[in-house]
Design an enzyme around this catalytic site. Structure first.
Site, short mmCIF file in Angstrom:
data_model
loop_
_atom_site.label_atom_id
_atom_site.label_comp_id
_atom_site.label_asym_id
_atom_site.label_seq_id
_atom_site.Cartn_x
_atom_site.Cartn_y
_atom_site.Cartn_z
N LYS A 497 0.88 -1.05 -0.43
CA LYS A 497 0.20 0.18 -0.34
C LYS A 497 0.74 1.36 -0.45
O LYS A 497 2.37 1.22 -0.15
CB LYS A 497 -1.05 -0.03 1.66
CG LYS A 497 -0.19 0.49 2.76
CD LYS A 497 -0.73 0.06 3.28
CE LYS A 497 -0.68 0.11 4.86
NZ LYS A 497 -1.33 -0.19 6.10
N ARG A 598 -9.91 1.89 15.97
CA ARG A 598 -9.96 1.98 14.15
C ARG A 598 -11.22 1.79 13.74
O ARG A 598 -12.11 1.73 13.79
CB ARG A 598 -8.49 1.54 13.84
CG ARG A 598 -7.97 2.90 12.78
CD ARG A 598 -6.86 2.77 12.24
NE ARG A 598 -6.22 1.43 11.65
CZ ARG A 598 -5.01 1.60 11.20
NH1 ARG A 598 -4.13 2.74 11.27
NH2 ARG A 598 -4.80 0.16 10.82
N TYR A 727 15.27 31.66 1.87
CA TYR A 727 13.99 31.85 1.63
C TYR A 727 14.49 32.55 3.08
O TYR A 727 14.29 31.93 4.71
CB TYR A 727 12.38 31.09 1.62
CG TYR A 727 12.11 30.91 -0.23
CD1 TYR A 727 12.42 32.42 -1.06
CD2 TYR A 727 12.77 29.38 -0.63
CE1 TYR A 727 12.06 31.64 -1.81
CE2 TYR A 727 12.16 29.66 -1.48
CZ TYR A 727 11.92 30.54 -2.59
OH TYR A 727 11.84 30.98 -4.11
N MET A 776 10.83 24.41 -2.60
CA MET A 776 10.61 23.35 -2.72
C MET A 776 11.15 22.78 -3.48
O MET A 776 10.79 21.43 -3.96
CB MET A 776 9.21 24.11 -3.65
CG MET A 776 8.65 23.31 -4.81
SD MET A 776 7.92 23.90 -5.56
CE MET A 776 6.59 24.44 -4.74
#
Length: 832
Positions: A497, A598, A727, A776
C-alpha cells in the site's frame, strides 16, 4: 553449448542415489535446473528438488513434467508415481548434497588450472578483473556475478566445457564447515585470499576462526596469493603450516614480500602503484583511486606475475580495467517502457541471468533484447548464436536488436522479429527510438560497445534526485522474516500500500510475486486494479474499500476488507448488480476491533455479522484479522497480549458458527512477527520490515537496507560572514563558509522540519548540515572544510545513514519519510 553431459546412470552412481527408471529413452544430462521459473529447455535437463525453510522443490514436479522435464533428483518419490510414467527419478537423502556431488563428478572430467578466490570483500571484482586481464589468451569459465554459495558454486562449476582452458571461481561462506564442500567442488590450483573483515561475523567466534575456515579452500592449491599485511590471515597461515605443502606468492605494503609495494600515488582519476618484484622496480597505473580498487588490482597484479606475464603487458592491461556493475538496474524508459541495464559485459552465463530478470517483468507483454557480440566465448560462432537464439526464444523474447559484426553475420539463427547493426553508433543514428513503446527492453552488451549511450537515450528524463530500491535486499528481508515463522506453513501478506511505502507498487509486487509471496495488500482498490493491469496475479487484499470501488473489486478479482455493516451492505449491493453466482463467491477479509479502536467489528456486532455471512452465499470469508496497537512497544505488551486473547475469542466464536471451510487468521505486523511468535496464526502481514526498517535495534542489524534517496551537488558557492542563505534569510553565515546547493526539496518529499541545521546530508561519507529553509526543489548544505565538487553524490538516507536516524532527527517515523517521497523522484530498481 559444448557440454558433453553425463548419463542418468552415471549420475545416480556418483550421488549414491536410488534410480527409478521411467519409459523415456535414456538421455544424456547436460543441464541442471533448481528453479522451476528458470526453465530454458527440458531437453537433457535434470530438475533437482531442493528444500529450504521457505520452499520445497518437490511441489513443482508435476508442473515441470507437464513442461517436458523427464529427469528428477528428489528426496521423496512422488506418491502418484503412475502420473509420471516417462520420468526417471533418483531418490537421495539430501538433494543439496547431491547437487554438490554432481558438480564434483563434472569437475573431475577437466584437468585445467582453476583460480579459486575467497575473502570477506572484493571476490567478485578480482574475479571479473582477472577475466578482463586474461581473456585475450585464455578461454575462461567463471562464476556468474557473485555465485559463491553452497548452491551457486556447483551451478558455476557445472558450466565448464571442453572449450575452456582456465576457470575462475569465487567461494563465500557464512558459517563453519561450509568451505570443505566448496573446495571439493572447485578444486582450485591457484588460490587468492583477498582479505578478512566483519561480514557474516555472527556465525564465527572471531576473525581468526573465520580466516581459518576460509583457508580450507586452499589446502590443495599449488600456489596461494595473499596480502601478508592482514594479521589474522598471516597468523592462521603460519599456524596451519599449510606453506609446508603449498607455495605462496605474497604482497605487502608493510614488510618484505614477493611483491613489495613501495608507493601509491593518486592523481585525478588514476592511481600509480610502484613495487619491487624480483629485485626490479615495476609500476602499474589503474583508472581508480579508492583503496578497495587498489587492493583488488594488486591481487590481480600478483596473479599475473605468478602466471609469468611481463610487467609491460600487465601495465598495459591494468590501465584498461573497467568498473564492474554488481547489479541489474531497472529504470523507467521512454514511451512507457521499462529498461533493464546490464551492459558491463556480455557472456552466456550473465545473459541467462539477465533474461531471467527480464521474464520476471510482467508490466509489459512485449520483450525486446538489445544484444552485442559475445566476445571470447571460445565456441564456434554458429553454435554460439544458435544456442543464444534458442535461449531467447525459450524466454519469450519477441524482438532482437543485434549490434556487432559477429551477431550480424549469424542473423539467420534468429527466428523472431530482428534487426542488426554493425556498431552502437550505427544503431543510434538509424534506429527510430520512438518506435519503442510499452515494452521491457534488456540491454546486454560487452563494454567495448558502450551500451551506456543506448541506456541514456532510452531512459525517461528526470531530475537528478533518485530513489534506489535494492530488490535483492527486499527479498533477503522477506526471507529473514520467513525464518522467524514458527510454522513454515504460515503465510505472508506483503504490504504494498501507499505506493509500496514510496518504493513503487508494481515493481515491488512483481518481485514479491516472483518469490512466491502468499498475498499482497493495498490500501485502495485503484492500487489493486493497477497491479492487475500490470500482470500481477497473486491474491490482493484491499484494506480500505470505498463506496465507489466494489464494482472494480469484483471485476479485477480483488478481495475487500469488511470492517462494518455499511461496507458489507455496499459489497452485497454490488454483488447483486454484477449478478455474481453463488458458486463463485467474493472472498472477503473480516476486520475485528480488539482495542485499537480504528476500523473493525466489535464483540457486540458478532451475532449480527454471523447471521449476515450465513445468509449470503455469494461471500466467502477468506480470513479474519485484527491489528495490534503497539506491537513494537514493550511497555504496552500487557495490552497487546490482551488484544491477542480478544482476537482468539472473537475469531473462534465466528468460526464455530460458520465453520464450513478453513478460515485464515492473522494479527501481526512486522514488529509483531518477532515479538509475539505465538500469535503468528495462519498469516502475518509484512510491511515496513520488508523495506529494511525495524524499531528493534538488534533486529535492525539483521535487516538489509532497501531504499537509498540520493541526489548530487548542483552548484558550490562561497558565502561571506553575516550574509544570509535561502528564503526569509533564515540561514545566516556566522563566518565565511562554503555551501552546496542540492536539487532536492519539499516537493520531492524532504520535510521542512529538516531545515535550519536540524537535518544533515552525507557527502563522500561526511555529514553536512542543512542551512536555511528547505526550498520546493532544492536545499543548501554547509560544506565548509570538505573536499567536494559540483556533481558529487549526496545521500539523503541509505545504508550508512539509515532512514530511522533521519526520522528520529525530526521526531517522526520512517513510514512518514518513505511515503512522502514524491513520484517525480525517479525510482531505480536493481538486483545484485
Amino acid at each position: 553449448m559444448l557440454h558433453s553431459g553425463h548419463s542418468i546412470t552415471e549420475i545416480a552412481d556418483s550421488i549414491k542415489g536410488e534410480l527409478h527408471v521411467g519409459s523415456t529413452k535414456q538421455h544424456i544430462i547436460k543441464d541442471i535446473l533448481i528453479d522451476s521459473r528458470q526453465l530454458i529447455s527440458p531437453d537433457h535437463c535434470v530438475f533437482i528438488a531442493l528444500k529450504s525453510k521457505r520452499n520445497n522443490g518437490h511441489n513443482y514436479i508435476a508442473e515441470l513434467y507437464a513442461k517436458g522435464i523427464r529427469y528428477f533428483i528428489v528426496s521423496t518419490i512422488p506418491a502418484n508415481l503412475k502420473q509420471f510414467v516417462e520420468a526417471s527419478f533418483i531418490r537421495v537423502d539430501n538433494t543439496l548434497e547431491s547437487l554438490q556431488l554432481l558438480s564434483i563428478l563434472h569437475r573431475n572430467r577437466f584437468d585445467i588450472p582453476i583460480i579459486g578466490i575467497t575473502g570477506s570483500n572484493g571476490k567478485t571484482i578480482i574475479k571479473e578483473w582477472l577475466y578482463q586481464l586474461l581473456r585475450d589468451e585464455k578461454s575462461i569459465i567463471r562464476s556468474p556475478k557473485s555465485y559463491n554459495s553452497q548452491i551457486g558454486v556447483p551451478l558455476s562449476v557445472w558450466q565448464i566445457n571442453n572449450t575452456h582452458n582456465l576457470g575462475i571461481f569465487e567461494a563465500g561462506i557464512s558459517e563453519p564447515d561450509e568451505m570443505d564442500r566448496l573446495q571439493a567442488i572447485i578444486q582450485p590450483t591457484i588460490g587468492v585470499f583477498s582479505n578478512i573483515g566483519n561480514a557474516h561475523d555472527e556465525n564465527f567466534i572471531n576473525l581468526q576462526q573465520k580466516a581459518g575456515e576460509k583457508l580450507k579452500l586452499f589446502r590443495k592449491v599449488n600456489t596461494l596469493v595473499y596480502c601478508s599485511d592482514y594479521p589474522e590471515i598471516q597468523g592462521v597461515i603460519i599456524r596451519s603450516e599449510i606453506l609446508n605443502r603449498i607455495k605462496s606468492f605474497t604482497w605487502s605494503i608493510k614488510e618484505d614480500a614477493d611483491l613489495q609495494i613501495i608507493s601509491k600515488n593518486k592523481e585525478k582519476k588514476l592511481t600509480t602503484i610502484t613495487a619491487k618484484y624480483l629485485g626490479e622496480i615495476n609500476k602499474i597505473t589503474i583508472p581508480f583511486t579508492d583503496d578497495a580498487s587498489i587492493e583488488n588490482a594488486i591481487h590481480c597484479w600478483a596473479v599475473m606475475l605468478h602466471l609469468g606475464f611481463s610487467n609491460n603487458a600487465i601495465a598495459e592491461r591494468m590501465l584498461l580495467l573497467v568498473s564492474i556493475a554488481m547489479r541489474l538496474e531497472l529504470k523507467e524508459g521512454i514511451n512507457n517502457c521499462s529498461v533493464i541495464n546490464d551492459s558491463y559485459n556480455s557472456d552466456i552465463n550473465s545473459l541467462s541471468i539477465a533474461l531471467d530478470f527480464l521474464t520476471q517483468q510482467k508490466q509489459h507483454s512485449k520483450k525486446t533484447v538489445i544484444l552485442s557480440d559475445i566476445l571470447q566465448s571460445g565456441q564456434n560462432e554458429l553454435n554460439l548464436y544458435g544456442y543464444i537464439a534458442e535461449l531467447l526464444e525459450n524466454k519469450g523474447v519477441q524482438k532482437l536488436i543485434g549490434i556487432g559484426p559477429s551477431i550480424s553475420n549469424h542473423q539467420g539463427c534468429f527466428k523472431m522479429v530482428k534487426c542488426f547493426f554493425q556498431s552502437t553508433g550505427e544503431f543510434l543514428n538509424n534506429f527510430p527510438l520512438t518506435s519503442f513503446n510499452n515494452e521491457s527492453i534488456l540491454l546486454k552488451g560487452a563494454r567495448i560497445f558502450e551500451f551506456e549511450q543506448i541506456s541514456k537515450a532510452l531512459q525517461q528524463k528526470a531530475h537528478e534526485t533518485v530513489l534506489e530500491i535494492n530488490l535483492t535486499s527486499l527479498i533477503n528481508n522477506l526471507n529473514f522474516y520467513r525464518s522467524k515463522l514458527k510454522n513454515p506453513e504460515t503465510k505472508i501478506i506483503g504490504m504494498v500500500k501507499a505506493f509500496s511505502y514510496g518504493s513503487g507498487s508494481f515493481e515491488i509486487a512483481n518481485a514479491l510475486q516472483f518469490h512466491q509471496i502468499d498475498y499482497l495488500a493495498v490500501a485502495y482498490a485503484d492500487e489493486g486494479v493497477e497491479l492487475r493491469k500490470a500482470g500481477i496475479h497473486s491474491p490482493i487484499m484491499v484494506m480500505n474499500p470505498d463506496e465507489q470501488s466494489f464494482d472494480s473489486i469484483i471485476k479485477h478479482n480483488l478481495e475487500p476488507e469488511i470492517y462494518s455493516f455499511r461496507v458489507l451492505d455496499l459489497l452485497e449491493n454490488s454483488i447483486r448488480d454484477n449478478i455474481i453466482p453463488e458458486n463463485k463467491p467474493i472472498k472477503i477479509h473480516i476486520k475485528l476491533d480488539t482495542g485499537m479502536h480504528r476500523l473493525g467489528f466489535e464483540k457486540s456486532d458478532l451475532n449480527q455479522l454471523i447471521k449476515r455471512i450465513l445468509e449470503n452465499k455469494s461471500v466467502y470469508v477468506q480470513s479474519i484479522f485484527s491489528h495490534l496497537a503497539a506491537s513494537q512497544d514493550k511497555k504496552h505488551d500487557s495490552f497487546s497480549n490482551h488484544q491477542i486473547e480478544q482476537f482468539k475469542e472473537m475469531s473462534s466464536y465466528i468460526i464455530s458458527h460458520t465453520d464450513d471451510h478453513p478460515i485464515l487468521l492473522h494479527m501481526l505486523n512486522s514488529e509483531g512477527i518477532n515479538r509475539f511468535p505465538d500469535a503468528q496464526f495462519d498469516m502475518v502481514r509484512l510491511g515496513i520490515g520488508m523495506y529494511g526498517v525495524s524499531f528493534d535495534k538488534k533486529q535492525q542489524e539483521k535487516l538489509e537496507n532497501v531504499t537509498t534517496l540520493k541526489s548530487s551537488i548542483s552548484q558550490i558557492k562561497k558565502v561571506k560572514a553575516l550574509e544570509t542563505i535561502g528564503y526569509n534569510r533564515e540561514g545566516k553565515a556566522k563566518k565565511s563558509m562554503k555551501i552546496a546547493i542540492v536539487p532536492v526539496g519539499y516537493a520531492d518529499g524532504m520535510s521542512l522540519r529538516l531545515g535550519n541545521g536540524v537535518g544533515k546530508l552525507s557527502v563522500k561519507g561526511k555529514f553536512a548540515k542543512i542551512i536555511g529553509n528547505i526550498c520546493m526543489d532544492m536545499c543548501m548544505i554547509d560544506i565548509t572544510g570538505m573536499n567536494v565538487k559540483e556533481g558529487d553524490e549526496v545521500i539523503i538516507f541509505g545504508k550508512d545513514y539509515l532512514i530511522t536516524e533521519l526520522a528520529s532527527s525530526i521526531n517522526t517515523i520512517p513510514y512518514e519519510i518513505l511515503t512522502a517521497i514524491s513520484r517525480r523522484v525517479k525510482r531505480i530498481y536493481f538486483q545484485e
